[in-house]
Design a protein around this motif. Structure first.
Motif, PDB file in Angstrom:
ATOM      1  N   VAL A   1      36.317  58.436  43.748  1.00  0.00           N
ATOM      2  CA  VAL A   1      37.067  57.190  43.888  1.00  0.00           C
ATOM      3  C   VAL A   1      38.566  57.658  43.645  1.00  0.00           C
ATOM      4  CG1 VAL A   1      37.437  54.597  43.069  1.00  0.00           C
ATOM      5  CG2 VAL A   1      35.091  55.536  43.264  1.00  0.00           C
ATOM      6  N   ALA A   2      39.688  57.056  44.305  1.00  0.00           N
ATOM      7  CA  ALA A   2      41.003  57.311  43.764  1.00  0.00           C
ATOM      8  C   ALA A   2      41.480  55.925  43.638  1.00  0.00           C
ATOM      9  CB  ALA A   2      41.714  58.291  44.675  1.00  0.00           C
ATOM     10  N   SER A   3      42.221  55.337  42.622  1.00  0.00           N
ATOM     11  CA  SER A   3      42.639  54.207  42.683  1.00  0.00           C
ATOM     12  C   SER A   3      43.912  54.043  41.797  1.00  0.00           C
ATOM     13  CB  SER A   3      42.031  53.000  42.193  1.00  0.00           C
ATOM     14  OG  SER A   3      41.740  53.008  40.665  1.00  0.00           O
ATOM     15  N   ALA A   4      44.807  53.106  41.566  1.00  0.00           N
ATOM     16  CA  ALA A   4      45.921  53.278  40.770  1.00  0.00           C
ATOM     17  C   ALA A   4      45.818  53.235  39.333  1.00  0.00           C
ATOM     18  CB  ALA A   4      46.831  51.902  41.157  1.00  0.00           C
ATOM     19  N   GLU A   5      44.394  53.035  38.829  1.00  0.00           N
ATOM     20  CA  GLU A   5      44.329  52.858  37.523  1.00  0.00           C
ATOM     21  C   GLU A   5      42.946  53.297  37.097  1.00  0.00           C
ATOM     22  OE1 GLU A   5      43.516  51.438  33.699  1.00  0.00           O
ATOM     23  OE2 GLU A   5      42.347  50.466  35.547  1.00  0.00           O
ATOM     24  N   PRO A   6      43.039  54.240  36.136  1.00  0.00           N
ATOM     25  CA  PRO A   6      41.748  55.134  35.652  1.00  0.00           C
ATOM     26  C   PRO A   6      40.294  54.112  35.132  1.00  0.00           C
ATOM     27  CG  PRO A   6      43.691  55.681  34.405  1.00  0.00           C
ATOM     28  CD  PRO A   6      44.146  54.506  35.267  1.00  0.00           C
ATOM     29  N   GLN A   7      40.783  53.114  34.746  1.00  0.00           N
ATOM     30  CA  GLN A   7      39.476  52.313  34.535  1.00  0.00           C
ATOM     31  C   GLN A   7      38.710  51.704  35.702  1.00  0.00           C
ATOM     32  OE1 GLN A   7      39.992  50.168  30.480  1.00  0.00           O
ATOM     33  NE2 GLN A   7      41.964  50.283  30.939  1.00  0.00           N
ATOM     34  N   ALA A   8      39.578  51.429  36.517  1.00  0.00           N
ATOM     35  CA  ALA A   8      39.060  50.723  37.619  1.00  0.00           C
ATOM     36  C   ALA A   8      38.261  51.693  38.463  1.00  0.00           C
ATOM     37  CB  ALA A   8      39.929  50.156  38.640  1.00  0.00           C
ATOM     38  N   SER A   9      38.952  52.898  38.611  1.00  0.00           N
ATOM     39  CA  SER A   9      38.276  54.230  39.419  1.00  0.00           C
ATOM     40  C   SER A   9      36.922  54.592  38.700  1.00  0.00           C
ATOM     41  CB  SER A   9      39.216  55.451  39.273  1.00  0.00           C
ATOM     42  OG  SER A   9      40.398  55.348  40.174  1.00  0.00           O
ATOM     43  N   ARG A  10      36.992  54.440  37.197  1.00  0.00           N
ATOM     44  CA  ARG A  10      35.884  54.997  36.860  1.00  0.00           C
ATOM     45  C   ARG A  10      34.756  53.924  36.748  1.00  0.00           C
ATOM     46  NH1 ARG A  10      35.195  57.829  31.057  1.00  0.00           N
ATOM     47  NH2 ARG A  10      33.373  56.967  30.485  1.00  0.00           N
ATOM     48  N   ILE A  11      35.165  52.779  36.959  1.00  0.00           N
ATOM     49  CA  ILE A  11      34.015  51.397  37.264  1.00  0.00           C
ATOM     50  C   ILE A  11      33.347  51.852  38.662  1.00  0.00           C
ATOM     51  CG2 ILE A  11      33.879  49.291  37.893  1.00  0.00           C
ATOM     52  CD1 ILE A  11      35.583  48.588  35.437  1.00  0.00           C
ATOM     53  N   GLY A  12      34.286  51.979  39.595  1.00  0.00           N
ATOM     54  CA  GLY A  12      33.695  52.393  41.038  1.00  0.00           C
ATOM     55  C   GLY A  12      32.757  53.690  40.923  1.00  0.00           C
ATOM     56  N   ALA A  13      33.297  54.864  40.308  1.00  0.00           N
ATOM     57  CA  ALA A  13      32.531  55.925  40.413  1.00  0.00           C
ATOM     58  C   ALA A  13      31.003  55.476  39.679  1.00  0.00           C
ATOM     59  CB  ALA A  13      33.187  57.034  39.605  1.00  0.00           C
ATOM     60  N   GLU A  14      31.209  54.734  38.502  1.00  0.00           N
ATOM     61  CA  GLU A  14      29.704  54.342  37.700  1.00  0.00           C
ATOM     62  C   GLU A  14      28.797  53.562  38.790  1.00  0.00           C
ATOM     63  OE1 GLU A  14      28.914  55.908  35.519  1.00  0.00           O
ATOM     64  OE2 GLU A  14      30.441  56.223  34.017  1.00  0.00           O
ATOM     65  N   VAL A  15      29.586  53.065  39.425  1.00  0.00           N
ATOM     66  CA  VAL A  15      28.732  51.915  40.625  1.00  0.00           C
ATOM     67  C   VAL A  15      28.160  52.786  41.960  1.00  0.00           C
ATOM     68  CG1 VAL A  15      28.774  50.282  42.715  1.00  0.00           C
ATOM     69  CG2 VAL A  15      29.977  49.983  40.384  1.00  0.00           C
ATOM     70  N   LEU A  16      28.967  53.971  41.931  1.00  0.00           N
ATOM     71  CA  LEU A  16      28.305  54.830  42.949  1.00  0.00           C
ATOM     72  C   LEU A  16      27.037  55.807  42.409  1.00  0.00           C
ATOM     73  CD1 LEU A  16      31.395  56.466  44.499  1.00  0.00           C
ATOM     74  CD2 LEU A  16      29.898  54.900  45.467  1.00  0.00           C
ATOM     75  N   ARG A  17      27.267  56.049  40.945  1.00  0.00           N
ATOM     76  CA  ARG A  17      26.193  57.059  40.259  1.00  0.00           C
ATOM     77  C   ARG A  17      25.067  56.052  40.115  1.00  0.00           C
ATOM     78  NH1 ARG A  17      26.944  58.543  35.187  1.00  0.00           N
ATOM     79  NH2 ARG A  17      26.407  60.760  35.146  1.00  0.00           N
ATOM     80  N   SER A  18      25.154  54.895  39.782  1.00  0.00           N
ATOM     81  CA  SER A  18      24.141  54.200  39.673  1.00  0.00           C
ATOM     82  C   SER A  18      23.279  53.576  41.078  1.00  0.00           C
ATOM     83  CB  SER A  18      24.313  52.789  38.957  1.00  0.00           C
ATOM     84  OG  SER A  18      25.177  51.818  39.607  1.00  0.00           O
ATOM     85  N   GLY A  19      23.759  54.235  41.975  1.00  0.00           N
ATOM     86  CA  GLY A  19      23.093  54.030  43.349  1.00  0.00           C
ATOM     87  C   GLY A  19      23.686  52.878  44.279  1.00  0.00           C
ATOM     88  N   GLY A  20      24.696  52.477  43.714  1.00  0.00           N
ATOM     89  CA  GLY A  20      25.673  51.705  44.744  1.00  0.00           C
ATOM     90  C   GLY A  20      26.341  52.507  45.962  1.00  0.00           C
ATOM     91  N   ASN A  21      26.594  51.685  47.015  1.00  0.00           N
ATOM     92  CA  ASN A  21      27.339  52.586  48.115  1.00  0.00           C
ATOM     93  C   ASN A  21      28.848  52.569  47.993  1.00  0.00           C
ATOM     94  OD1 ASN A  21      27.878  50.122  49.399  1.00  0.00           O
ATOM     95  ND2 ASN A  21      26.243  50.266  50.870  1.00  0.00           N
ATOM     96  N   ALA A  22      29.524  52.951  49.049  1.00  0.00           N
ATOM     97  CA  ALA A  22      30.894  53.017  48.951  1.00  0.00           C
ATOM     98  C   ALA A  22      31.580  51.573  49.044  1.00  0.00           C
ATOM     99  CB  ALA A  22      31.602  53.739  49.952  1.00  0.00           C
ATOM    100  N   VAL A  23      30.899  50.468  49.800  1.00  0.00           N
ATOM    101  CA  VAL A  23      31.458  49.226  49.629  1.00  0.00           C
ATOM    102  C   VAL A  23      31.184  48.344  48.392  1.00  0.00           C
ATOM    103  CG1 VAL A  23      30.998  46.991  50.673  1.00  0.00           C
ATOM    104  CG2 VAL A  23      31.204  48.902  52.156  1.00  0.00           C
ATOM    105  N   ASP A  24      29.969  48.714  47.830  1.00  0.00           N
ATOM    106  CA  ASP A  24      29.943  48.139  46.444  1.00  0.00           C
ATOM    107  C   ASP A  24      30.751  48.556  45.531  1.00  0.00           C
ATOM    108  OD1 ASP A  24      27.352  47.123  46.886  1.00  0.00           O
ATOM    109  OD2 ASP A  24      26.277  48.815  46.872  1.00  0.00           O
ATOM    110  N   ALA A  25      30.959  50.013  45.496  1.00  0.00           N
ATOM    111  CA  ALA A  25      32.130  50.435  44.573  1.00  0.00           C
ATOM    112  C   ALA A  25      33.497  49.848  44.843  1.00  0.00           C
ATOM    113  CB  ALA A  25      32.238  52.146  44.781  1.00  0.00           C
ATOM    114  N   ALA A  26      33.959  49.547  46.145  1.00  0.00           N
ATOM    115  CA  ALA A  26      35.084  49.431  46.354  1.00  0.00           C
ATOM    116  C   ALA A  26      35.397  47.553  45.959  1.00  0.00           C
ATOM    117  CB  ALA A  26      35.354  49.079  47.990  1.00  0.00           C
ATOM    118  N   VAL A  27      34.282  47.019  46.064  1.00  0.00           N
ATOM    119  CA  VAL A  27      34.198  45.388  45.443  1.00  0.00           C
ATOM    120  C   VAL A  27      34.540  45.666  44.102  1.00  0.00           C
ATOM    121  CG1 VAL A  27      32.846  43.531  45.248  1.00  0.00           C
ATOM    122  CG2 VAL A  27      32.713  44.445  47.408  1.00  0.00           C
ATOM    123  N   ALA A  28      33.629  46.537  43.469  1.00  0.00           N
ATOM    124  CA  ALA A  28      33.846  46.526  41.702  1.00  0.00           C
ATOM    125  C   ALA A  28      35.250  47.245  41.412  1.00  0.00           C
ATOM    126  CB  ALA A  28      32.970  47.591  41.241  1.00  0.00           C
TER     127      ALA A  28
END
Ligand code: DON
Length: 571
Positions: free
Chosen positions: A40-67
């Motif tokens: 995940v690359a975004s403008a803000e580290p906490q948001a990127s990290r949230i997205g990556a955690e969604v992916l790590r917990s089994g979510g797909n790229a769209v799940d992560a994008a929503v988060a």
């Protein structure tokens, strides 16, 4: 899962659980964040990290994008938002692609001349205050993406954003300064209540390190999480927003909100050398302009010239001024005007447009008109990129338009309003806030979407994902994406090098080359010697992108000019 995500999300600097399961997160503090399973690359580290955690917990790229999309509405308020709109380009695991348009629309009471004064001149009302806001598409857009392609429950994806809004998050120096600047504008405009939203209870500005809590936004997000995206468009929250808007001189109605729908569109897809480019169609001009730039680059063989040469920069600028005049004249909401898309995207048409380029001298823009494609034929936005282990990729650019949009917060909701109406042509021939001189086709009409430059783009090669690209920057968005893409494809540069490279831009009018201050002095001098007027500017754009190493398959997430460790995360 909500609890799991909340537990995984333990705030900045927390260490990642590493006992079993997916590998730990790389946050790319000194360069790109790398990994083979998600990025995940975004403008803000906490948001990127949230997205990556969604992916790590089994979510797909769209799940992560929503988060990520909801998290940025909390942590990056100048552009991250639920009161704006945007575009999402996707590549699905089976190799197919899609483009989701969740751009704002003009309210039904909007009309062509609503931003002209008695003398017929454009007013500031298209930029500041309630009239500037189009009907927001973000919540519906993220909801539509989730319904079509998401896999984890909706509420769980919004959970981390709710926690950040409710419990607060520590503001970094960039955002503290950004908010202080915005509140000064809000005070000037007489929007004291909106300014108060971004200040401490004692009225002082937040300093770096202060914890900012947003209880109103937390409640709004909780409703959206609990009852679905529809609560933004009808019912008590919608009624409250309409009341708030009308109290400020706005013209939104409940019918406007209830009628809002995102639109699934066919992406602009084309080959560039041995790659496939997938980008956004109208009502964004992004894909069309990108196609014209790359077709021009191919025809003039720009790849054979050194990247940092005045000769190359000159030809590139000449292509740009011809592409942007077409953008400004021909492209608009395809549901309202006929856009001659097939011709605008045709390399033969682009070739004809380039025949009058003088290899040694700048052509004044005043001598360049839009082409005739019908003949023969019946500065704040934010971009984020996500890739998951299956190769599903999301390029998402969304915006409030200007920083903090219309500078208005709807009372009691935490919803910051966009000022997207300024992207319409308020007056044919008069520049908008980005200096774009646009045409008749993009004039205001009820329900119409305003023309955009947003260019979320996906690059593939031989059916395999190569990169996910995009940026903010108004009209400079498309040139930023084009320059990164050409460096990857034509000059074998890494994504990090391509993102860090100084950028140049031309948009037909004003007839000036915008160049970053860091651009080689030799290139600037070479452009001036060829008759270009060059204006140096600080860095523009904020390209948060992901590449896939063509050799190893490793994902590399790159956040543009890293601040506080950057907004990249991978594992
Ligand atoms: O849609 C557009 O083209 C503009 N509303 C984007 C605004 C933008 O990128 C401002 N950011 N710097």
């Amino acid at each position: 899962m909500l609890l799991l995500l909340a537990a995984l999300w333990a705030g900045p600097g927390a260490s990642c659980p590493q006992a079993t399961g997916p590998p730990p997160l790389d946050l790319g503090t000194d360069g790109p964040a790398s990994g083979r399973s998600g990025a995940v690359a975004s403008a803000e580290p906490q948001a990127s990290r949230i997205g990556a955690e969604v992916l790590r917990s089994g979510g797909n790229a769209v799940d992560a994008a929503v988060a990520v999309g909801f998290a940025l509405s909390v942590t990056h308020p100048s552009a991250g938002n639920i009161g704006g709109g945007g575009f999402m380009v996707l590549r699905l695991p089976d190799g197919s692609s899609a483009a989701l348009d969740y751009r704002e629309r003009a309210p039904a009471a909007a009309h062509r001349d609503m931003f002209l004064d008695a003398a017929g001149e454009p007013t500031r009302a298209s930029r500041v205050g309630a009239l500037a806001a189009g009907i927001p598409g973000n919540v519906a857009g993220l909801g539509e993406a989730h319904a079509r392609w998401g896999s984890l429950p909706w509420a769980e994806l919004i959970g981390p954003a709710i926690a950040l809004a409710r419990d607060g998050h520590a503001i970094d120096a960039f955002h503290a300064a950004d908010m202080e600047r915005a509140t000064a504008y809000m005070d000037q405009a007489g929007f004291g209540d909106s300014a108060a939203h971004f200040r401490r209870a004692d009225g002082a500005a937040y300093a770096a390190g202060d914890v900012w809590r947003q209880p109103d936004l937390a409640r709004t997000l909780e409703r959206i999480a609990r009852d679905g995206p529809g609560v933004f468009y009808s019912g008590p929250l919608a009624e409250r927003m309409v009341r708030g808007m009308r109290g400020q001189g706005g013209i939104w109605t409940l019918e406007d909100l209830a009628a809002y729908r995102p639109v699934l569109r066919t992406p602009v897809s084309f080959r560039y050398r041995d790659h496939e480019v997938i980008s956004m169609p109208p009502p964004s001009a992004g894909g069309v302009v990108l196609r014209q730039i790359l077709a021009g680059a191919e025809q003039l063989r720009l790849d054979a010239l050194p990247w940092r040469s005045a000769e190359r920069a000159h030809l590139y600028v000449e292509i740009l001024r011809r592409a942007y005049v077409d953008r400004n004249f021909w492209v608009a909401d395809p549901d309202f005007v006929r856009v001659p898309l097939r011709r605008l995207l045709d390399p033969a048409y682009v070739a004809r447009r380039l025949t009058d380029i003088d290899p040694l001298r700048a052509t004044p823009s005043s001598r360049i008109e839009a082409g005739r494609p019908l003949a023969g034929e019946s500065e704040e936005t934010t971009h984020f990129s996500v890739v998951d282990a299956s190769g599903m990729a999301v390029a998402n650019t969304y915006t409030l338009n200007g920083g903090f949009g219309a500078k208005l917060v709807i009372p009691g909701t935490g919803v910051i309003l966009n000022n997207e109406m300024d992207d319409f042509t308020s007056k044919v021939g008069a520049p908008n806030m980005f200096g774009l001189v646009q045409g008749e086709r993009n004039t205001i009409a009820p329900g119409k979407r305003m023309l955009s430059s947003m260019t979320p783009t996906i690059l593939t090669r031989d059916g395999r994902l190569r990169a996910v690209l995009g940026s903010p920057g108004g009209p400079t968005i498309t040139t930023t994406v084009a320059q990164i893409l050409m460096q990857l494809v034509d000059h074998d540069r890494t994504l990090l090098e391509a993102v860090r490279e100084p950028r140049i831009h031309h948009q037909w009018m004003p007839d000036v080359v915008l160049a970053e201050e860091a651009l080689d002095a030799g290139v600037v001098a070479g452009l001036e010697a060829r008759g270009h007027s060059v204006r140096l500017r600080p860095r523009f754009g904020h390209a948060n992108c992901v590449e896939v190493d063509p050799g190893t398959g490793t994902y590399r997430a790159v956040a543009d000019h890293a601040r506080d460790g950057g907004g990249a995360a991978a594992f």
